[in-house]
Motif scaffolding. Structure first.
Motif, PDB file in Angstrom:
ATOM      1  N   GLY A  70       0.830  -1.198   0.000  1.00  0.00           N
ATOM      2  CA  GLY A  70       0.000   0.000   0.000  1.00  0.00           C
ATOM      3  C   GLY A  70       0.869   1.254   0.000  1.00  0.00           C
ATOM      4  O   GLY A  70       1.990   1.240   0.525  1.00  0.00           O
ATOM      5  N   TYR A  71       0.349   2.329  -0.587  1.00  0.00           N
ATOM      6  CA  TYR A  71       1.146   3.561  -0.697  1.00  0.00           C
ATOM      7  C   TYR A  71       1.690   3.989   0.665  1.00  0.00           C
ATOM      8  O   TYR A  71       2.849   4.360   0.782  1.00  0.00           O
ATOM      9  N   ARG A  72       0.826   3.924   1.689  1.00  0.00           N
ATOM     10  CA  ARG A  72       1.250   4.398   3.013  1.00  0.00           C
ATOM     11  C   ARG A  72       2.350   3.537   3.619  1.00  0.00           C
ATOM     12  O   ARG A  72       3.016   3.960   4.553  1.00  0.00           O
ATOM     13  N   ASP A  73       2.529   2.320   3.079  1.00  0.00           N
ATOM     14  CA  ASP A  73       3.571   1.437   3.614  1.00  0.00           C
ATOM     15  C   ASP A  73       4.845   1.464   2.779  1.00  0.00           C
ATOM     16  O   ASP A  73       5.800   0.739   3.078  1.00  0.00           O
ATOM     17  N   LEU A  74       4.867   2.286   1.719  1.00  0.00           N
ATOM     18  CA  LEU A  74       6.088   2.361   0.917  1.00  0.00           C
ATOM     19  C   LEU A  74       7.176   3.038   1.746  1.00  0.00           C
ATOM     20  O   LEU A  74       6.931   4.060   2.379  1.00  0.00           O
ATOM     21  N   PRO A  75       8.393   2.474   1.730  1.00  0.00           N
ATOM     22  CA  PRO A  75       9.466   3.036   2.547  1.00  0.00           C
ATOM     23  C   PRO A  75       9.837   4.470   2.129  1.00  0.00           C
ATOM     24  O   PRO A  75      10.049   5.320   2.975  1.00  0.00           O
ATOM     25  N   SER A  76       9.932   4.736   0.837  1.00  0.00           N
ATOM     26  CA  SER A  76      10.227   6.110   0.418  1.00  0.00           C
ATOM     27  C   SER A  76       9.281   6.460  -0.727  1.00  0.00           C
ATOM     28  O   SER A  76       9.627   6.339  -1.893  1.00  0.00           O
ATOM     29  N   PRO A  77       8.058   6.883  -0.355  1.00  0.00           N
ATOM     30  CA  PRO A  77       6.993   7.028  -1.345  1.00  0.00           C
ATOM     31  C   PRO A  77       7.341   7.957  -2.519  1.00  0.00           C
ATOM     32  O   PRO A  77       7.089   7.601  -3.666  1.00  0.00           O
ATOM     33  N   LEU A  78       7.947   9.125  -2.242  1.00  0.00           N
ATOM     34  CA  LEU A  78       8.210  10.071  -3.346  1.00  0.00           C
ATOM     35  C   LEU A  78       9.221   9.519  -4.336  1.00  0.00           C
ATOM     36  O   LEU A  78       9.265   9.935  -5.485  1.00  0.00           O
ATOM     37  N   GLU A  79      10.053   8.580  -3.864  1.00  0.00           N
ATOM     38  CA  GLU A  79      11.050   7.997  -4.753  1.00  0.00           C
ATOM     39  C   GLU A  79      10.540   6.714  -5.403  1.00  0.00           C
ATOM     40  O   GLU A  79      11.233   6.086  -6.191  1.00  0.00           O
ATOM     41  N   THR A  80       9.316   6.333  -5.061  1.00  0.00           N
ATOM     42  CA  THR A  80       8.731   5.126  -5.636  1.00  0.00           C
ATOM     43  C   THR A  80       7.601   5.482  -6.592  1.00  0.00           C
ATOM     44  O   THR A  80       7.533   4.977  -7.715  1.00  0.00           O
ATOM     45  N   VAL A  81       6.735   6.372  -6.142  1.00  0.00           N
ATOM     46  CA  VAL A  81       5.548   6.724  -6.917  1.00  0.00           C
ATOM     47  C   VAL A  81       5.443   8.247  -7.025  1.00  0.00           C
ATOM     48  O   VAL A  81       5.345   8.937  -6.013  1.00  0.00           O
TER      49      VAL A  81
END
Ligand code: ADP
Ligand code: MG
Length: 318
Positions: A70-81
């Motif tokens: 889930g987006y909220r569980d991404l370790p580094s969201p801005l660098e992933t999505v």
């Protein structure tokens, strides 16, 4: 970042706002390396779906993830999505550069990325001007710069073409293609098929929260009308009927549905009938889109799947 986080997975996603079923049992997968259009008329549920994907709205049921995360569980969201949501607002008193700096400071993303992305979207000359004076098109470009800031492998863009002038539209079409050619996963929503038809490889079409089409644009075009004629129109007519085509006779020629020009040409060739006209109607794609999304009576139309990206047939609509 896990390799699988480059895939967008929407699985049996539903969202109701009180009595309004904004999204109903929606499933699709978006793979890297191509531009996928997420299409449907206003109110179809596109923004709600993307907001669920980005963890901004809680689904009533179902899951929306990046390869299971889930987006909220991404370790580094801005660098992933990278995301650009509809009507994103920027503080009018801040410059574009300062706006992006807030995020590099907060996340530890290299501040050198700021100049890079502003240049990439073509507003580097205005980097130090206050956003309040930006046109809608420039704000859209700043939204894209923000999306690109972390050099993400996945881009989720909600109506990024809205408000762009013709030059901007031409630019963004090429830009989306480049991002996909770099192997990124690009999901771009629009309420207008014509806006994106030159840049998308695949279309996911929804209406009233339900999936009505998932496949290639050429697969969709299959339902377009083709006008065809021959000096011996009667011979052409019988050849088409014998091949199982649906044919209407009009003044300008024979109007054939559900076959493309190549298929009709082949039928005529096999029958030994020389053609005098073979015209795929310009608005064919658009009218197929409108037919799928606009005027269908209840119950909701079935799902049509065509092309290489087609998902397994089980779980089809209805
Ligand atoms: N926060 C909300 N509260 C109530 N209804 C909403 C809310 N957000 C969206 N809707 C409704 O959900 C439906 C889908 O809206 P939306 O996802 O914005 O569609 P689209 O982006 O395709 O235009 C619409 O009927 C809209 O009015
Ligand atoms: Mg929307």
């Amino acid at each position: 970042m896990p390799a699988t986080a480059t895939t967008i997975d929407v699985s049996h996603l539903s969202k109701s706002f009180g009595p309004v079923d904004a999204v109903s049992d929606l499933s699709f997968v978006v793979e890297p390396g191509s531009v996928t259009g997420f299409l449907g008329p206003n109110g179809a549920g596109k923004t709600t779906t993307l907001r669920m994907l980005l963890g901004l709205v809680n689904p009533s049921s179902g899951l929306a993830t990046f390869g299971g995360v889930g987006y909220r569980d991404l370790p580094s969201p801005l660098e992933t999505v990278g995301t650009a949501l509809e009507a994103s607002s920027f503080h009018p008193g801040r410059t574009a550069r300062n706006h992006l700096k807030v995020y590099t400071t907060a996340t530890g993303i290299d501040p050198g990325r700021i100049d890079r992305v502003l240049k990439q979207v073509g507003i580097d000359a205005y980097a130090d001007r206050r956003v309040g004076g930006y046109s809608l098109g420039m704000r859209q470009r700043l939204g894209l710069a923000f999306a690109l800031l972390g050099d993400p492998r996945v881009l989720v863009l909600d109506e990024p073409i809205n408000g762009l002038d013709p030059e901007g539209i031409r630019w963004i079409r090429g830009f989306l293609r480049e991002l996909a050619a770099e192997g990124r996963t690009v999901l771009v929503s629009s309420h207008l098929l014509s806006e994106v038809q030159q840049s998308v490889d695949r279309a996911i079409i929804i209406t009233r929260g339900r999936l009505v089409y998932d496949g290639t644009l050429s697969g969709l075009e299959f339902t377009a009308r083709v006008v065809v004629d021959a000096p011996d129109r009667a011979a052409l007519h019988s050849a088409l009927l014998a091949a199982g085509a649906r044919v209407d006779v009009s003044e300008g020629g024979l109007v054939v549905k559900e076959l493309d020009g190549a298929a009709i040409g082949a039928i005529a060739h096999r029958a030994g009938v020389p053609l005098s006209l073979l015209a795929e109607q310009q608005e064919g794609l658009e009218s197929a889109f409108l037919e799928l999304t606009g005027t269908e009576p209840e119950p909701a139309p079935g799902v049509h799947r065509h092309g290489a990206h087609a998902a397994p047939a089980e779980g089809d609509a209805s």
